[in-house]
Design a protein around this motif. Structure first.
Motif, PDB file in Angstrom:
ATOM      1  N   ARG A  17       0.840  -1.194   0.000  1.00 54.47           N
ATOM      2  CA  ARG A  17       0.000   0.000   0.000  1.00 54.47           C
ATOM      3  C   ARG A  17       0.875   1.244   0.000  1.00 54.47           C
ATOM      4  O   ARG A  17       1.988   1.231   0.505  1.00 54.47           O
ATOM      5  N   ARG A  22      -3.738   3.174  -0.216  1.00 57.22           N
ATOM      6  CA  ARG A  22      -4.236   2.646  -1.483  1.00 57.22           C
ATOM      7  C   ARG A  22      -3.369   1.458  -1.919  1.00 57.22           C
ATOM      8  O   ARG A  22      -2.139   1.532  -1.845  1.00 57.22           O
ATOM      9  N   PRO A  23      -4.013   0.367  -2.383  1.00 56.15           N
ATOM     10  CA  PRO A  23      -3.230  -0.796  -2.839  1.00 56.15           C
ATOM     11  C   PRO A  23      -2.378  -0.445  -4.051  1.00 56.15           C
ATOM     12  O   PRO A  23      -2.804   0.290  -4.943  1.00 56.15           O
TER      13      PRO A  23
END
Length: 146
Positions: A17, A22-23
């Protein structure tokens, strides 16, 4: 494709992340994740503040969420509200103003009952004022010094 699982078999996304949670694509370098085990309350607040100050509201949320899930029943609303405030800041940092306002509102509703006698030196009145302003600034979780 099989889902990522933790040792207990629960679904977990093992992708790295970014600092805002956020990935990232598999194989990219991400930020170091925070441990999933709950810290004692004062340590959880210190770690969450350190992460907030470093611009990592999503990671601060994870620390506060672990505290919420392990808190005694009488404190669960407080810790859940603090986690929601951190998620609200995460949304603000990502540019999602509407989501930020909603999470800050919900977090403030949860912590408001603790304003007259906040445990662990948590600055509930200050957090309520911060949430009402809807700012993307970093709040102070506790009265100084920590």
């Amino acid at each position: 494709m099989d889902r990522d699982r933790d040792p207990a078999g629960r679904a977990r996304n093992a992708r790295p992340r970014d600092a805002l949670g956020r990935p990232l694509p598999r194989g990219e370098a991400g930020v170091v994740p925070v441990p999933e085990q709950a810290l004692p309350p004062t340590e959880a607040l210190e770690e969450a503040q350190r992460l907030l100050d470093a611009g990592r509201a999503f990671a601060a949320h994870e620390v506060l969420e672990a505290a919420w899930k392990s808190a005694p029943e009488a404190e669960r609303e407080l810790w859940q509200g603090l986690a929601q405030l951190a998620v609200g800041l995460t949304h603000a940092q990502r540019g999602n103003e509407r989501g930020a306002r909603e999470l800050m509102r919900r977090g403030a509703e949860r912590i408001a009952a603790f304003a007259s006698d906040p445990p662990y030196r948590i600055d509930v009145p200050g957090l309520l004022a911060w949430a009402a302003r809807g700012e993307a600034t970093v709040p102070r979780l506790v009265h100084r010094p920590l």
